[in-house]
Design a protein around this motif. Structure first.
Motif, mmCIF file in Angstrom:
data_model
loop_
_atom_site.group_PDB
_atom_site.id
_atom_site.type_symbol
_atom_site.label_atom_id
_atom_site.label_comp_id
_atom_site.label_asym_id
_atom_site.label_seq_id
_atom_site.Cartn_x
_atom_site.Cartn_y
_atom_site.Cartn_z
ATOM 1 N N VAL A 156 43.154 -10.188 -60.609
ATOM 2 C CA VAL A 156 41.888 -10.908 -60.582
ATOM 3 C C VAL A 156 41.272 -10.877 -61.979
ATOM 4 C CG1 VAL A 156 39.582 -10.989 -59.598
ATOM 5 C CG2 VAL A 156 41.519 -10.274 -58.182
ATOM 6 N N GLN A 157 40.892 -12.044 -62.457
ATOM 7 C CA GLN A 157 40.188 -12.122 -63.743
ATOM 8 C C GLN A 157 38.744 -12.500 -63.495
ATOM 9 O OE1 GLN A 157 42.664 -14.904 -65.955
ATOM 10 N NE2 GLN A 157 43.689 -13.206 -66.964
ATOM 11 N N LEU A 158 37.850 -11.807 -64.181
ATOM 12 C CA LEU A 158 36.418 -12.049 -64.039
ATOM 13 C C LEU A 158 35.851 -12.416 -65.406
ATOM 14 C CD1 LEU A 158 35.575 -8.885 -61.898
ATOM 15 C CD2 LEU A 158 36.004 -11.189 -61.053
ATOM 16 N N VAL A 159 35.113 -13.509 -65.450
ATOM 17 C CA VAL A 159 34.537 -13.970 -66.710
ATOM 18 C C VAL A 159 33.038 -14.161 -66.543
ATOM 19 C CG1 VAL A 159 34.546 -15.749 -68.487
ATOM 20 C CG2 VAL A 159 36.690 -15.122 -67.339
ATOM 21 N N GLU A 160 32.279 -13.348 -67.270
ATOM 22 C CA GLU A 160 30.820 -13.433 -67.204
ATOM 23 C C GLU A 160 30.298 -14.455 -68.216
ATOM 24 O OE1 GLU A 160 31.712 -8.893 -66.742
ATOM 25 O OE2 GLU A 160 32.446 -10.563 -67.955
ATOM 26 N N SER A 161 29.120 -14.986 -67.919
ATOM 27 C CA SER A 161 28.445 -15.902 -68.835
ATOM 28 C C SER A 161 26.951 -15.893 -68.540
ATOM 29 C CB SER A 161 28.995 -17.326 -68.699
ATOM 30 O OG SER A 161 28.778 -17.821 -67.389
ATOM 31 N N GLY A 162 26.176 -16.454 -69.451
ATOM 32 C CA GLY A 162 24.753 -16.624 -69.220
ATOM 33 C C GLY A 162 23.863 -15.586 -69.845
ATOM 34 N N GLY B 40 10.180 -12.520 -68.725
ATOM 35 C CA GLY B 40 10.929 -13.748 -68.537
ATOM 36 C C GLY B 40 12.044 -13.623 -67.520
ATOM 37 N N SER B 41 12.812 -14.698 -67.395
ATOM 38 C CA SER B 41 13.894 -14.753 -66.413
ATOM 39 C C SER B 41 15.195 -15.167 -67.080
ATOM 40 C CB SER B 41 13.556 -15.764 -65.300
ATOM 41 O OG SER B 41 12.392 -15.385 -64.598
ATOM 42 N N LEU B 42 16.289 -14.768 -66.424
ATOM 43 C CA LEU B 42 17.618 -15.115 -66.906
ATOM 44 C C LEU B 42 18.556 -15.081 -65.714
ATOM 45 C CD1 LEU B 42 18.711 -15.674 -69.807
ATOM 46 C CD2 LEU B 42 19.484 -13.300 -69.850
ATOM 47 N N ARG B 43 19.548 -15.955 -65.703
ATOM 48 C CA ARG B 43 20.566 -15.905 -64.664
ATOM 49 C C ARG B 43 21.928 -15.770 -65.328
ATOM 50 N NH1 ARG B 43 22.505 -20.348 -60.138
ATOM 51 N NH2 ARG B 43 23.517 -21.264 -61.987
#
Length: 123
Positions: A2-8, A16-19
């Motif tokens: 399984v490969q997992l790639v985060e972003s954002g 503030g906010s972030l997703r």
């Protein structure tokens, strides 16, 4: 495998906010977010299982929301009301087991890990 790639990840002012997102190469059962600040141990932030049950660390309850789009094999973490102490590298994790999430998550619960995405909160 399984490969997992985060972003954002990115920089945001306090309050503030972030997703952030994590795309998995294949379907997995339990998925989670961990974070690690400089000089500190990696800690669990939030997790979600296939039944929709969620777990949150006390420090983020009421501010962060974990969700998953199974059609896209993508995990999200919506972070609102960000604080300076939320600054860290955020890691996506996944496991083939459907964890009940009846207790705090630990690093050893998860077999697969992403490379991380940096979140920096400034005043």
């Amino acid at each position: 495998q399984v490969q997992l790639v985060e972003s954002g990840g990115g920089s945001v002012q306090a309050g503030g906010s972030l997703r952030i997102s994590c795309e998995a190469s294949v379907y997995t059962n339990t998925m989670a977010w961990f974070r690690q600040a400089p000089g500190k141990e990696r800690e669990g932030v939030a997790a979600i299982n296939p039944n929709g049950r969620t777990w949150y660390a006390d420090s983020v309850k009421g501010r962060f929301t974990i969700s998953k789009d199974n059609a896209k094999n993508t995990l999200y973490l919506q972070m609102n009301g960000l604080k300076l102490e939320d600054t860290a590298m955020y890691y996506c994790a996944a496991d083939r087991i459907n964890w009940a999430l009846a207790r705090p998550i630990s690093l050893t619960d998860f077999e697969y890990w992403g490379q991380g995405t940096q979140v920096t909160v400034s005043s």
